[in-house]
Structures are given as C-alpha cells and as structure tokens.
Design a protein around this motif. Structure first.
Motif, PDB file in Angstrom:
ATOM      1  N   GLU A  10       0.838  -1.210   0.000  1.00 29.14           N
ATOM      2  CA  GLU A  10       0.000   0.000   0.000  1.00 29.14           C
ATOM      3  C   GLU A  10       0.866   1.251   0.000  1.00 29.14           C
ATOM      4  O   GLU A  10       0.558   2.247  -0.663  1.00 29.14           O
ATOM      5  CB  GLU A  10      -0.936  -0.019   1.209  1.00 29.14           C
ATOM      6  N   GLN A  11       1.964   1.175   0.748  1.00 40.27           N
ATOM      7  CA  GLN A  11       2.893   2.299   0.787  1.00 40.27           C
ATOM      8  C   GLN A  11       3.521   2.521  -0.586  1.00 40.27           C
ATOM      9  O   GLN A  11       3.647   3.658  -1.055  1.00 40.27           O
ATOM     10  CB  GLN A  11       3.981   2.005   1.831  1.00 40.27           C
ATOM     11  N   TYR A  54       2.219   1.641  -3.471  1.00 36.75           N
ATOM     12  CA  TYR A  54       1.167   2.129  -4.376  1.00 36.75           C
ATOM     13  C   TYR A  54       0.971   3.639  -4.206  1.00 36.75           C
ATOM     14  O   TYR A  54       0.814   4.373  -5.192  1.00 36.75           O
ATOM     15  CB  TYR A  54      -0.121   1.380  -4.083  1.00 36.75           C
ATOM     16  N   ALA A  55       1.005   4.104  -2.956  1.00 33.44           N
ATOM     17  CA  ALA A  55       0.850   5.535  -2.701  1.00 33.44           C
ATOM     18  C   ALA A  55       2.016   6.334  -3.268  1.00 33.44           C
ATOM     19  O   ALA A  55       1.843   7.491  -3.672  1.00 33.44           O
ATOM     20  CB  ALA A  55       0.729   5.778  -1.192  1.00 33.44           C
ATOM     21  N   ARG A  56       3.208   5.710  -3.311  1.00 27.55           N
ATOM     22  CA  ARG A  56       4.387   6.396  -3.864  1.00 27.55           C
ATOM     23  C   ARG A  56       4.470   6.279  -5.383  1.00 27.55           C
ATOM     24  O   ARG A  56       5.330   6.894  -6.008  1.00 27.55           O
ATOM     25  CB  ARG A  56       5.657   5.785  -3.273  1.00 27.55           C
ATOM     26  N   THR A  77      -3.544  -3.311  -5.522  1.00 27.35           N
ATOM     27  CA  THR A  77      -2.633  -2.177  -5.722  1.00 27.35           C
ATOM     28  C   THR A  77      -2.064  -2.151  -7.140  1.00 27.35           C
ATOM     29  O   THR A  77      -1.028  -1.526  -7.391  1.00 27.35           O
ATOM     30  CB  THR A  77      -1.482  -2.224  -4.698  1.00 27.35           C
TER      31      THR A  77
END
Length: 440
Positions: free
Chosen positions: A134-135, A137-139, A160
C-alpha cells in the motif's frame, strides 16, 4: 558429535529425517523449472517493460530475505538492488503479538514512480508486507509479489495494481525439528529459497537488472539436479561431497570466508542452513576484510595454543573442545592452477602459469568482473594466516563461469551438508509440536 554410521546407512538417515528435508532438497531443480513455468502462465511472459527501473527493493524475512541477497549478488550493476529487512512494531502488548504480525517494512523516503518493489513470502500472511504494498502504491512504485496464490499478499498485489506471481509450496507444512517449538515462529523448507528466487530471476532479467537468461536459469536447475544425485543418501560418505563436508564440520566453529558478492551470499545461506538444519553456529566474513576483522578469532581462546607441541598428549580430550575451521568459498580455479596453495601471496606466478590463467571459460569471467591476481594473493594470504595459527582450512570452489550456476552448485552442496550434519548428530531428537520435554 556426528555418528558416521548414520551417514553410511540410508535406512538410518530415513528414520532420522522424519521431516523429509533430504527429499525436499532433492526437488530443488524441479521447483525452479515449475516456478518459472507458473510465473510465465501468471503473465510474466506477456510483460513488456519500458526500460529498467531506477532502483529495485526486495522485501521479505528469513528465507525470502536470503533470496533477496542472492538476487542482489547477481545484479548487473545497472541499478541499485536493495534488500528491505523488517523492524518490529512498538506495541504495548509486547510478546503477545504473533511474530509475523509484528514485522514492519518501510520504503526509503526517496522511493517513487521510477522504482520497483518486490515482496517475497512463502506464506503471504504478513500484514507488514501488505502495508508495504500500500505504501508503494501511494508512492507510485511498480509492485510485484511472489506468494501463494490465495494469500492475503497476492490479493493485496491485485488491489494495488501489482503483478502477483505464484509461490510453489509443498502440500504439508514442515513439522518442528526442535525440542522447544514456538508456534508463531515460521519454519520454512530449504527449497523455499528456489521457489521464491526463480520467478524474480526471470523478472529481473527481463527488465535488465540481473543477468539471468532463461538458459542460465535452466542450467542452474540442472546443477541442482546434479547435486541431488551426487549428494544422495545412498552415496557412501567419502564419495559424497556433502557428507564429507558434514564430517569435516563436526565439532568446529566454521569461519565462512568468501571472495565476492556471489560467494558472500552463499555463505549467508550456509550459515542460516547450519543454524536451522543442524543447530550449529557459523561466522561469515568477506575477503580481504576477514583477515583483519576476524584476526582476533584466530589468535583468541578458540584457537590452538601455538606453543603446545606435546606429541604424547591425550588428543581425545581435544575433541571435547570447539575448534575453529576456515572454510574458503571462492570462484577461481585456484587449487588446480596453483598447486602450492601456500605460495608467497606477494609473489607473481611464473610466466607459464600467467599464460595458463587466460585459458578456458574463466578468462572471460575474470575480464568481466575485473578479477586480478590480487584475488589469488588474498586467498593465498588467507591460507597462510590460518596455517600460521594452526587453524584447519577447507575450500569450496566453483569453476562455473556463470554466476547463477556457481551459486546453485554451492548452495546445493552446503544445504545437503547442513542437513546431513543435523541428521547424523548424536543427542538430537524431534519432539512433536506442543509436547513438553520430559522431566529429568
């Protein structure tokens, strides 16, 4: 102490090997081939990358982290390849948290859309790896997962917009091999390394990060098959290189000295296998630094007394003490091309020997890796240093010019050796999971 009668008796080995470790090791080559095929069916063959990433991050723990170290050792140098190891959650529950639930991974602050994140897991049940996806994907990172198809981690990869690749696992989970099992601590089969590593070898070769062509991966699987035949339980001890190495390591603290990234990753794997399969410690170091950082061990309390020269002393008592042994893991064909392993490390070889060094496959390999006579001198210096302190020296060398083949050859041999050392050691008995040791 190791019982050689067990090593020479396949029936005794079969009774001791109730977790089928030897059978698992023998299946490593088949696992590589099957993992590559399943990865292609999962979509890897249809992948058309647009150039290589700026950086690659490989996240995992235990065997997955070791797979990442091997991958990093095989890197072509085209981009950084970093292994992300876990930290633990700071929670008031403390030890009440299950081991894998407390593991956390974090991307570097500079990670972004130009980078690739690879998560490896033999169970796919680590919440920390799901959070890492998730981290990523956010980046904006591209993400790839190797995990069981029906696991939470594979599901997170789909959510993701990542690529899930299946991990090939044995139907039955390994039983505990220790007398004091901890239910929340994961136990992995040795072959898990290849089930995790094979798919990412194909992926990273495709994107130009690792030199692991399909022919090289298949050749590595062949080397694993060859090792399974040579190191089979039915082969006599002194015709079986793994059994011979197990006997040599009995009652010693091995100092695993490696001559480069590939053999250094093999040394890490060997130390982990010795701890898990044989309950034995080992110390890893890379040459030439090992000569200075571990010099204190050679001259310390575990080293023999250099002034002790009593021919008539009772050497049976010496066997009760832990002894040091240097194990050199290297790639160069040193023993064949240089008959005198203790030649002056600072002297150049004769002209005819220098010419011979350029003959064969190793000429191109050394040219590629920038290997110079310094590596030969460092190996000779290591032998000389151990000899001066009366420390026994053994060598594990691979003459394979291909890095992946050399790694497969050395890992297979050392995995079998660790398994035989554990199976034939006296005083070891398996206790079923949940059983308490008997009162004495």
């Amino acid at each position: 102490m190791i019982e050689e009668r067990v090593l020479d008796n396949p029936d005794e080995l079969a009774r001791a090997d109730d977790t089928e470790v030897l059978l698992d090791l023998a299946s490593a080559g088949a696992i590589v081939r099957t993992a590559v095929r399943l990865a292609g069916e999962a979509g890897l063959d249809r992948l058309h990358p647009e150039g290589r990433p700026r950086a690659v991050f490989v996240a995992g723990h235990g065997t997955a982290a070791l797979a990442g170290e091997l991958l990093a050792a095989l890197g072509s140098g085209s981009c950084p390849l970093t292994v992300l190891r876990p930290t633990t959650a700071d929670d008031s529950a403390g030890s009440a948290i299950a081991y894998t639930s407390a593991l956390l991974w974090n991307l570097p602050g500079w990670a972004g859309p130009s980078d690739l994140l690879i998560a490896l897991s033999s169970t796919g049940a680590e919440p920390g790896l799901v959070a890492l996806l998730e981290q990523g994907y956010a980046r904006g990172c591209s993400t790839v997962v190797v995990a069981p198809a029906d696991s939470a981690l594979s599901e997170a990869a789909l959510q993701t917009r990542g690529l899930p690749l299946p991990f090939l696992a044995r139907a039955e989970a390994p039983r505990h091999r220790t007398a004091f099992p901890e239910g929340d601590l994961p136990r992995e089969l040795p072959s898990s390394l290849w089930g995790l590593l094979a798919p990412v070898l194909v992926l990273t070769d495709l994107i130009g990060v690792v030199d692991a062509a399909p022919a090289s991966v298949q050749a590595a699987a062949d080397r694993l098959d060859e090792a399974a035949v040579r190191c089979r339980p039915g082969a006599e001890t002194y015709g079986n290189p793994a059994k011979t190495l197990a006997v040599q390591l009995d009652g010693v603290l091995p100092l695993l000295w490696s001559d480069g990234p590939c053999t250094g990753a093999v040394a890490l794997r060997f130390a982990a296998a010795l701890a898990d399969l044989a309950g034995r410690p080992a110390v890893c170091a890379t040459l030439p630094e090992a000569l200075s950082t571990q010099y204190g061990l050679l001259a310390g309390n575990l080293a023999p007394d250099p002034d002790e020269d009593d021919f008539f002393r009772d050497r049976a008592e010496d066997g009760a003490e832990l002894r040091l042994k240097v194990l050199l893991l290297h790639r160069s064909p040193e023993p064949d091309q240089h008959p005198d392993p203790f030649a002056d490390p600072l002297s150049d070889p004769p002209a005819d020997q220098r010419a011979d060094q350029q003959v064969g496959d190793w000429a191109d390999e050394r040219a590629e890796q920038g290997r110079t006579p310094t590596s030969r001198r460092i190996l000779a210096r290591a032998r000389r240093l151990a000899m001066d302190h009366q420390i026994a020296v053994s060598e594990l060398a691979s003459a394979r010019s291909d890095n992946l083949e050399a790694i497969a050859e050395l890992v297979a041999l050392t995995d079998f050796a660790a398994a035989y050392l554990g199976l034939a050691s006296s005083g070891t008995a398996d206790v079923p999971a949940g059983a308490a040791p008997a009162d004495t």
